[in-house]
Design a protein around this motif. Structure first.
Motif, PDB file in Angstrom:
ATOM      1  N   ALA A   2       0.831  -1.211   0.000  1.00  0.00           N
ATOM      2  CA  ALA A   2       0.000   0.000   0.000  1.00  0.00           C
ATOM      3  C   ALA A   2       0.862   1.256   0.000  1.00  0.00           C
ATOM      4  O   ALA A   2       0.431   2.319  -0.437  1.00  0.00           O
ATOM      5  N   ALA A   3       2.099   1.156   0.491  1.00  0.00           N
ATOM      6  CA  ALA A   3       2.990   2.321   0.549  1.00  0.00           C
ATOM      7  C   ALA A   3       3.763   2.504  -0.754  1.00  0.00           C
ATOM      8  O   ALA A   3       4.601   3.393  -0.856  1.00  0.00           O
ATOM      9  N   GLU A   4       3.493   1.645  -1.731  1.00  0.00           N
ATOM     10  CA  GLU A   4       4.245   1.725  -2.986  1.00  0.00           C
ATOM     11  C   GLU A   4       3.398   2.291  -4.116  1.00  0.00           C
ATOM     12  O   GLU A   4       2.173   2.305  -4.035  1.00  0.00           O
ATOM     13  N   GLY A   5       4.072   2.722  -5.144  1.00  0.00           N
ATOM     14  CA  GLY A   5       3.358   3.255  -6.295  1.00  0.00           C
ATOM     15  C   GLY A   5       4.168   3.046  -7.557  1.00  0.00           C
ATOM     16  O   GLY A   5       5.291   2.510  -7.514  1.00  0.00           O
ATOM     17  N   ILE A   6       3.583   3.453  -8.664  1.00  0.00           N
ATOM     18  CA  ILE A   6       4.286   3.328  -9.943  1.00  0.00           C
ATOM     19  C   ILE A   6       4.059   4.588 -10.766  1.00  0.00           C
ATOM     20  O   ILE A   6       2.989   5.191 -10.694  1.00  0.00           O
ATOM     21  N   ILE A   7       5.094   4.998 -11.483  1.00  0.00           N
ATOM     22  CA  ILE A   7       4.945   6.135 -12.402  1.00  0.00           C
ATOM     23  C   ILE A   7       5.593   5.757 -13.725  1.00  0.00           C
ATOM     24  O   ILE A   7       6.660   5.146 -13.736  1.00  0.00           O
ATOM     25  N   VAL A   8       4.915   6.079 -14.810  1.00  0.00           N
ATOM     26  CA  VAL A   8       5.466   5.820 -16.137  1.00  0.00           C
ATOM     27  C   VAL A   8       5.322   7.102 -16.960  1.00  0.00           C
ATOM     28  O   VAL A   8       4.225   7.665 -17.048  1.00  0.00           O
ATOM     29  N   ILE A   9       6.433   7.561 -17.511  1.00  0.00           N
ATOM     30  CA  ILE A   9       6.383   8.699 -18.424  1.00  0.00           C
ATOM     31  C   ILE A   9       6.665   8.149 -19.809  1.00  0.00           C
ATOM     32  O   ILE A   9       7.689   7.491 -20.015  1.00  0.00           O
ATOM     33  N   GLY A  10       5.737   8.363 -20.709  1.00  0.00           N
ATOM     34  CA  GLY A  10       5.890   7.755 -22.024  1.00  0.00           C
ATOM     35  C   GLY A  10       5.558   8.730 -23.134  1.00  0.00           C
ATOM     36  O   GLY A  10       5.166   9.878 -22.895  1.00  0.00           O
ATOM     37  N   ARG A  11       5.733   8.224 -24.335  1.00  0.00           N
ATOM     38  CA  ARG A  11       5.484   9.059 -25.495  1.00  0.00           C
ATOM     39  C   ARG A  11       4.579   8.307 -26.457  1.00  0.00           C
ATOM     40  O   ARG A  11       4.773   7.123 -26.700  1.00  0.00           O
ATOM     41  N   GLU A  12       3.578   9.007 -26.957  1.00  0.00           N
ATOM     42  CA  GLU A  12       2.709   8.440 -27.994  1.00  0.00           C
ATOM     43  C   GLU A  12       2.706   9.428 -29.141  1.00  0.00           C
ATOM     44  O   GLU A  12       2.048  10.452 -29.060  1.00  0.00           O
ATOM     45  N   GLY A  13       3.465   9.145 -30.165  1.00  0.00           N
ATOM     46  CA  GLY A  13       3.580  10.095 -31.275  1.00  0.00           C
ATOM     47  C   GLY A  13       4.164  11.389 -30.773  1.00  0.00           C
ATOM     48  O   GLY A  13       5.227  11.421 -30.152  1.00  0.00           O
ATOM     49  N   GLU A  14       3.403  12.473 -30.966  1.00  0.00           N
ATOM     50  CA  GLU A  14       3.891  13.792 -30.571  1.00  0.00           C
ATOM     51  C   GLU A  14       3.551  14.126 -29.118  1.00  0.00           C
ATOM     52  O   GLU A  14       3.956  15.151 -28.601  1.00  0.00           O
ATOM     53  N   ARG A  15       2.746  13.259 -28.503  1.00  0.00           N
ATOM     54  CA  ARG A  15       2.264  13.609 -27.167  1.00  0.00           C
ATOM     55  C   ARG A  15       2.995  12.830 -26.082  1.00  0.00           C
ATOM     56  O   ARG A  15       3.487  11.729 -26.318  1.00  0.00           O
ATOM     57  N   HIS A  16       3.030  13.416 -24.906  1.00  0.00           N
ATOM     58  CA  HIS A  16       3.596  12.724 -23.757  1.00  0.00           C
ATOM     59  C   HIS A  16       2.482  12.274 -22.831  1.00  0.00           C
ATOM     60  O   HIS A  16       1.434  12.917 -22.744  1.00  0.00           O
ATOM     61  N   VAL A  17       2.706  11.151 -22.184  1.00  0.00           N
ATOM     62  CA  VAL A  17       1.692  10.596 -21.284  1.00  0.00           C
ATOM     63  C   VAL A  17       2.360  10.319 -19.936  1.00  0.00           C
ATOM     64  O   VAL A  17       3.408   9.684 -19.878  1.00  0.00           O
ATOM     65  N   VAL A  18       1.754  10.838 -18.881  1.00  0.00           N
ATOM     66  CA  VAL A  18       2.237  10.547 -17.529  1.00  0.00           C
ATOM     67  C   VAL A  18       1.171   9.682 -16.865  1.00  0.00           C
ATOM     68  O   VAL A  18       0.021  10.100 -16.726  1.00  0.00           O
ATOM     69  N   SER A  19       1.554   8.451 -16.499  1.00  0.00           N
ATOM     70  CA  SER A  19       0.608   7.541 -15.840  1.00  0.00           C
ATOM     71  C   SER A  19       1.127   7.240 -14.458  1.00  0.00           C
ATOM     72  O   SER A  19       2.334   7.063 -14.261  1.00  0.00           O
ATOM     73  N   SER A  20       0.204   7.191 -13.503  1.00  0.00           N
ATOM     74  CA  SER A  20       0.626   6.865 -12.144  1.00  0.00           C
ATOM     75  C   SER A  20      -0.356   5.885 -11.540  1.00  0.00           C
ATOM     76  O   SER A  20      -1.516   5.812 -11.965  1.00  0.00           O
ATOM     77  N   GLY A  21       0.120   5.109 -10.582  1.00  0.00           N
ATOM     78  CA  GLY A  21      -0.759   4.142  -9.928  1.00  0.00           C
ATOM     79  C   GLY A  21      -0.380   3.967  -8.476  1.00  0.00           C
ATOM     80  O   GLY A  21       0.807   4.007  -8.126  1.00  0.00           O
TER      81      GLY A  21
END
Lengths: 128, 180
Positions: B81-100
């Motif tokens: 429960a004290a952990e998390g995940i972050i992913v910074i990615g690229r889709e074509g020209e756009r950037h995507v920041v996902s977190s969990g």
């Protein structure tokens, strides 16, 4: 009154509040671990300064990035200066931003919208 | 985990550039932030676009960190429960920041309601809500200003996407995707 000087770090701005000159500087980036804890001594210093001295105040901001909790804390600080301004004190804010960083300009403009004190937004060529 | 090829393939398929999974400390947020900035600067992005991705990264990770250090979450006795995940990615020209990260089931409905509300607002509506929240008195001991999600929605080029998935043993996994 003693000056308030705090060295900057990766995530917290340099603070240089000079009581004799009434010159307050914040410079760097601001996303500390706990923004409210970081800004609390700054707010307290300004409140004591405004109580103890009738002097003119200039706030110089050279902040390239603020996270939302720092924005909230800075708004509280600006509200105190706004109140002093409305009570007749000479107060001004000089916000310097890197002219290539238009988000820093947007941010400065959003702060200014909520204030009536003299608030100057000044582009600079080198990174702020 | 003897062979990371499957994990690597699936990250590549998702366009991931930088990711971190584990317990977020402030210094990890700072160090990863430097890497994110250096990467974006090397991509010849406009400075404003770099700042948008960096700021969504900071708000997302600080939200995960602030939530993961809450006492009521620790009281559930689950170390993940004290952990998390972050992913910074690229889709074509756009950037995507996902977190969990994990959230208490009891916090799910209010979180979903806040996000549903943000999804229905245009830029002007988001700005008005941001200013309203800025003026709100915060409960004592608040870690954040309650502005992070609104700020991410303002920086995003599409409505925020999220899901809340029950993990079967009392927590929800909150997944947030921000397209910039």
């Amino acid at each position: 009154m003693e000056n308030l000087v705090i060295d900057g770090s990766t995530s917290s701005p340099r603070v240089d509040f000079d009581a004799a000159r009434g010159h307050l500087l914040l410079s760097g980036e601001s996303y500390p671990e706990n923004s409210f804890e970081f800004y609390k001594p700054l707010l307290n210093w300004i409140r004591s300064f405004l109580e103890q001295s009738p002097q003119e105040v200039t706030l110089e901001l050279r902040l390239a990035y603020l996270n939302t909790s720092s924005i909230k804390a800075l708004m509280d600080l600006l509200d105190d200066l706004e109140e002093a301004h409305r009570a007749g004190r000479q107060v001004s804010v000089n916000w310097y931003y890197d002219e290539e960083n238009d988000r820093a300009l947007d941010l400065a403009e959003e702060f200014r919208e909520d204030l009536t004190l003299p608030f100057f937004i000044i582009p600079t060529r080198i990174g702020v | 985990m003897g062979n990371l090829i499957d994990l690597r393939r699936s990250l590549s398929r998702e366009g991931a550039l930088i990711c971190f999974n584990g317990s977020f400390s402030h210094s990890i947020i700072e160090e990863l932030g430097k890497a994110v900035k250096h990467y974006l600067e090397s991509q010849d992005l406009q400075k404003g676009a770099t700042m948008d991705v960096f700021s969504v990264y900071i708000e997302a990770t600080q939200n995960v960190r602030n939530y993961s250090t809450r006492a009521d979450l620790a009281a559930c006795g689950r170390s993940e429960a004290a952990e998390g995940i972050i992913v910074i990615g690229r889709e074509g020209e756009r950037h995507v920041v996902s977190s969990g990260n994990y959230v208490l089931s009891s916090d799910g409905p209010a979180l979903a309601e806040r996000l549903n509300r943000l999804q229905g607002l245009d830029k002007a509506g988001l700005k008005a809500l941001y200013k309203e929240q800025m003026r709100r008195e915060l409960p004592p001991g608040s870690q954040g200003a309650g502005l992070g999600l609104i700020d991410m929605a303002r920086k995003a080029s599409e409505p925020l996407e999220f899901s809340l998935t029950p993990d079967g043993v009392g927590l929800l996994f909150f997944s947030l995707r921000v397209v910039i």
